[in-house]
Write an enzyme that holds these catalytic residues in place. Sequence first.
Site, PDB file in Angstrom:
ATOM      1  N   LEU A   1      -3.181  34.393  40.995  1.00  0.00           N
ATOM      2  CA  LEU A   1      -4.074  34.940  39.770  1.00  0.00           C
ATOM      3  C   LEU A   1      -4.591  34.015  39.461  1.00  0.00           C
ATOM      4  O   LEU A   1      -4.847  33.159  39.052  1.00  0.00           O
ATOM      5  CB  LEU A   1      -3.544  35.819  38.971  1.00  0.00           C
ATOM      6  CG  LEU A   1      -2.963  36.930  38.939  1.00  0.00           C
ATOM      7  CD1 LEU A   1      -1.854  37.479  38.057  1.00  0.00           C
ATOM      8  CD2 LEU A   1      -4.172  38.121  39.481  1.00  0.00           C
ATOM      9  N   ASP A   2      -6.469  33.619  39.665  1.00  0.00           N
ATOM     10  CA  ASP A   2      -7.267  32.796  38.944  1.00  0.00           C
ATOM     11  C   ASP A   2      -7.365  33.321  37.838  1.00  0.00           C
ATOM     12  O   ASP A   2      -7.223  34.116  36.762  1.00  0.00           O
ATOM     13  CB  ASP A   2      -8.124  33.313  39.884  1.00  0.00           C
ATOM     14  CG  ASP A   2     -10.372  32.284  39.488  1.00  0.00           C
ATOM     15  OD1 ASP A   2      -9.743  30.678  39.162  1.00  0.00           O
ATOM     16  OD2 ASP A   2     -10.568  32.712  38.665  1.00  0.00           O
ATOM     17  N   LEU A   3      -7.801  32.006  37.089  1.00  0.00           N
ATOM     18  CA  LEU A   3      -7.880  32.486  35.313  1.00  0.00           C
ATOM     19  C   LEU A   3      -9.236  32.791  34.701  1.00  0.00           C
ATOM     20  O   LEU A   3      -9.709  33.613  34.417  1.00  0.00           O
ATOM     21  CB  LEU A   3      -7.478  31.128  34.214  1.00  0.00           C
ATOM     22  CG  LEU A   3      -7.042  31.367  33.205  1.00  0.00           C
ATOM     23  CD1 LEU A   3      -6.573  32.209  32.456  1.00  0.00           C
ATOM     24  CD2 LEU A   3      -6.615  29.814  32.449  1.00  0.00           C
ATOM     25  N   ASP A   4     -10.149  31.820  34.521  1.00  0.00           N
ATOM     26  CA  ASP A   4     -11.367  31.982  34.715  1.00  0.00           C
ATOM     27  C   ASP A   4     -12.150  33.132  34.885  1.00  0.00           C
ATOM     28  O   ASP A   4     -12.385  32.734  36.688  1.00  0.00           O
ATOM     29  CB  ASP A   4     -12.460  30.736  34.096  1.00  0.00           C
ATOM     30  CG  ASP A   4     -11.687  29.630  33.485  1.00  0.00           C
ATOM     31  OD1 ASP A   4     -10.899  30.021  32.579  1.00  0.00           O
ATOM     32  OD2 ASP A   4     -11.836  28.393  33.603  1.00  0.00           O
TER      33      ASP A   4
END
Length: 225
Positions: free
Chosen positions: A10-13
């Site tokens: 999962l990417d964050l930003d």
Amino acid sequence: MSARDDLVLLDLDGTLTDSAPGILASVRHAYDVLRLPVPADPVLRGFVGPPLGESFAAHGVPRDLVADAVAAYRDVYTAGNLLDNAVYPGIPECLTALRGAGLRLAVATSKPEPMARRIVGHFGLDAHLDRGLDDVFGATLDGSRSTKADVVAHALASLAAARRVVMVGDREHDVLGAAAHGVPCVGVAWGYARPGELAAAGATAVVGTPTELATVLLHRAPLAG
């Protein structure tokens, strides 16, 4: 789990959190410190996601001042701007559903790893990861690991037991960084991508809500492997 992925990166930003307020304020500060014109807001929004030095170099900061811009940004970002941030509505429920179905979740972000772990911990997102903050993978502060492809490689090496992997992100860098390792990417439309950016980069699917993301990951045919 023949129809599900073993591991979701999962990417964050722009994927888990709406981090633009703190990032954009810090970017503006960096331009002010260097006495350079601050780009317009639509350009500034493009700073969310890609490696920071790459964005500064592409938007008016001379190459020999990029390191100074990054340092000025980090001064105010780490002092508190990184928490000018919020988890997107529906994300906790989405992560709960994915974990409940047996998928393993990890965070893979171009943000420096210490900052990413601080954000993930602050918002309690580490509760959805098998090993807590040890399942947050990011860039290094010295730039030796900076691109999304670098971060994905780091995560895959650390989580070598995974059989099938899918990336989830909101920018083309997520799609392309995952593709460098043969990993498909599901794009999320609630982040910071330009219209059509994710599909053009080769995203396997583009979803509009966290509920739709959970449905795609849990019920479509295997995305890899």
